[in-house]
Design a protein around this motif. Sequence first.
Motif, PDB file in Angstrom:
ATOM      1  N   THR A 334       1.007  -1.177   0.000  1.00  0.00           N
ATOM      2  CA  THR A 334      -0.032   0.066   0.022  1.00  0.00           C
ATOM      3  C   THR A 334       0.723   1.161   0.139  1.00  0.00           C
ATOM      4  O   THR A 334       1.968   1.347   0.875  1.00  0.00           O
ATOM      5  CB  THR A 334      -0.900   0.104   1.257  1.00  0.00           C
ATOM      6  N   TYR A 335       0.551   2.216  -0.850  1.00  0.00           N
ATOM      7  CA  TYR A 335       1.459   3.282  -1.008  1.00  0.00           C
ATOM      8  C   TYR A 335       0.504   4.762  -1.166  1.00  0.00           C
ATOM      9  O   TYR A 335      -0.712   4.560  -1.419  1.00  0.00           O
ATOM     10  CB  TYR A 335       2.282   3.203  -2.480  1.00  0.00           C
ATOM     11  N   GLY A 336       1.151   5.661  -0.842  1.00  0.00           N
ATOM     12  CA  GLY A 336       0.641   6.918  -1.132  1.00  0.00           C
ATOM     13  C   GLY A 336       0.363   7.325  -2.602  1.00  0.00           C
ATOM     14  O   GLY A 336       1.101   6.635  -3.493  1.00  0.00           O
ATOM     15  N   VAL A 337      -0.607   8.073  -2.974  1.00  0.00           N
ATOM     16  CA  VAL A 337      -0.923   8.346  -4.250  1.00  0.00           C
ATOM     17  C   VAL A 337       0.029   9.260  -5.173  1.00  0.00           C
ATOM     18  O   VAL A 337       0.285  10.339  -4.540  1.00  0.00           O
ATOM     19  CB  VAL A 337      -2.557   8.950  -4.543  1.00  0.00           C
ATOM     20  N   SER A 338       0.664   8.696  -6.094  1.00  0.00           N
ATOM     21  CA  SER A 338       1.505   9.553  -6.779  1.00  0.00           C
ATOM     22  C   SER A 338       1.808   8.952  -8.204  1.00  0.00           C
ATOM     23  O   SER A 338       1.809   7.687  -8.289  1.00  0.00           O
ATOM     24  CB  SER A 338       2.951   9.631  -6.238  1.00  0.00           C
ATOM     25  N   ALA A 339       1.387   9.620  -9.167  1.00  0.00           N
ATOM     26  CA  ALA A 339       1.682   9.032 -10.576  1.00  0.00           C
ATOM     27  C   ALA A 339       3.269   9.086 -10.961  1.00  0.00           C
ATOM     28  O   ALA A 339       3.593   7.831 -11.452  1.00  0.00           O
ATOM     29  CB  ALA A 339       1.197  10.274 -11.562  1.00  0.00           C
ATOM     30  N   ASN A 340       4.073   9.849 -10.223  1.00  0.00           N
ATOM     31  CA  ASN A 340       5.509   9.658 -10.450  1.00  0.00           C
ATOM     32  C   ASN A 340       5.894   8.175  -9.760  1.00  0.00           C
ATOM     33  O   ASN A 340       6.652   7.395 -10.383  1.00  0.00           O
ATOM     34  CB  ASN A 340       6.204  10.856  -9.756  1.00  0.00           C
ATOM     35  N   LEU A 341       5.404   7.882  -8.772  1.00  0.00           N
ATOM     36  CA  LEU A 341       5.408   6.489  -8.061  1.00  0.00           C
ATOM     37  C   LEU A 341       5.303   5.534  -8.924  1.00  0.00           C
ATOM     38  O   LEU A 341       5.894   4.544  -9.243  1.00  0.00           O
ATOM     39  CB  LEU A 341       4.895   6.497  -6.672  1.00  0.00           C
ATOM     40  N   MET A 342       3.849   5.521  -9.537  1.00  0.00           N
ATOM     41  CA  MET A 342       3.605   4.283 -10.570  1.00  0.00           C
ATOM     42  C   MET A 342       4.449   4.280 -11.614  1.00  0.00           C
ATOM     43  O   MET A 342       4.619   3.261 -12.103  1.00  0.00           O
ATOM     44  CB  MET A 342       2.141   4.890 -10.940  1.00  0.00           C
ATOM     45  N   SER A 343       4.972   5.144 -12.152  1.00  0.00           N
ATOM     46  CA  SER A 343       5.996   5.333 -13.199  1.00  0.00           C
ATOM     47  C   SER A 343       7.101   4.696 -12.845  1.00  0.00           C
ATOM     48  O   SER A 343       7.672   4.018 -13.811  1.00  0.00           O
ATOM     49  CB  SER A 343       6.037   6.726 -13.673  1.00  0.00           C
ATOM     50  N   ARG A 344       7.510   5.088 -11.671  1.00  0.00           N
ATOM     51  CA  ARG A 344       8.678   4.373 -11.239  1.00  0.00           C
ATOM     52  C   ARG A 344       8.477   2.806 -10.899  1.00  0.00           C
ATOM     53  O   ARG A 344       9.557   1.955 -11.233  1.00  0.00           O
ATOM     54  CB  ARG A 344       9.227   5.192  -9.959  1.00  0.00           C
TER      55      ARG A 344
END
Length: 490
Positions: A334-344
């Motif tokens: 489970t992770y905080g919402v971030s488009a950058n995180l999803m890309s990584r």
Amino acid sequence: MDQSIGQFIGQFGIRSIPVSSCCIQIASVLRSKVSFPGTSSYEATQESYWSIQEASLYPSCIVVPDTAQDVSEAVKILAGFPDCQFAIKGHSHMPASGFANINGGVTIDMTTLSSVTINNDHTVVSIGSGAQWLNVYTYLDTLDLSVAGGRNGLVGVGGLTLGGGISYFAPRVGWACDNVANFEIVLASGELTNANATSLPDLFRALKGGMNNFGIVTRFDLTPFPQGEILAGVIANPISDRDAVFTAFSNIAGSEEYDPYASLVTGLGYNSSVKGSWSIGTTAVYTKPESSPAIYAEFVAIPSTQNTLHLTNLSTFADETNTPPLNWQFFTGTYGVSANLMSRIFDSLNSTLYNLELPSSWVFWDIAFEPLPTIMTQYGDKNGGNSLGTSPKDGNAFVMLLSALWPNSTFDEVVQETAEKMTRDIACIADDMGLLHEFQYINYADPSQDPIGSYGVQNVEYLRQVSRKHDPKGVWQRQVPGGFKLGLKY
């Protein structure tokens, strides 16, 4: 052995697997509801498992109860044989070996307890714990009602609800377990009782997230709500547009004013037999009969290779085709919402999977992202509370399900190691970005993970206290090895 019991057992032509004393005793009471290796009823249960890992285990006998009282009788006998281990099977969509089956012990197949009824004023839906969600939705659609339950209609009611349960209605009503009004349950003593907000309220809360640590639930009483048609379908996009998809997902999942009617799952797919073969798509559901809700406009604007959004009812949309028996692997985070995180995350996955070689076989990898918004977790303190430890103070987040499916068991170890590595790498990336959450959704977890520990110290201790109170001899901890245990010593 009593001669009459011996004659009864002998008629089944038992072979290869020793018959335990507890099987003999259960058969003396439940007779034809107990099946043995070599019989059609035994094989029917074995062939119904979703994963090869579970189907590869062989119990000494299988109990198929017709009533809650049958379950009570079986548990009374099992509790009297401390060395006899057993497993509880619903529709076994947690694929790990031993979670719903057992070698040499007793498997209790609950799937015959599948009735769905509603009371006269339509305020309580009573569901046998062996039902599938499709049974429930088919029944309720005719009444213009629904309940919070599984998105795949083939998933079982019991396992999903006891683990929390994410539904299309989660932003409106919370976890599936938050909508339980009453559990009918068989305790370690064999007593058949009810747990709700006024009767055994400590057990009521513990069952909401506590899985198989407290008894065998035989019936769930859920609170329904009015529901008509929904907008539902899949939007598939070129993988080259993944960053636009990640941005659209994050704008919805991270919104301060989350739309309570919006539900989505964005998934990445990778086929190991074709190097670099990625796909991306989003299952979007809007639980109002609106054909073009504004919340999905950003998704719809991205160039798509498929868009099947249409108005339908839940039982039709949830009526999915079952997969053939395969090996399965689940991991979660489970992770905080971030488009950058999803890309990584994608870059990390691609780096690992691109170099994975599996000669003469294939693995399909699916990585799903699902919102866990505060509008959903706010229900955790209502209706007696739950044990999950999720709270609005954690902020908007998303849950990841990393799953793999493959036909050749030769590659079990390499798939396990690869899945562990990818999950670990993703956790490191999220931690570096300050976006790693402690919570692990138990219905998506691998046995190597610690989802109950992720509920927090206070919740874990609460669960242990409830276990000591209602199961002082530790029947569910010692004799039911499958699933995630509480770590109690006896």
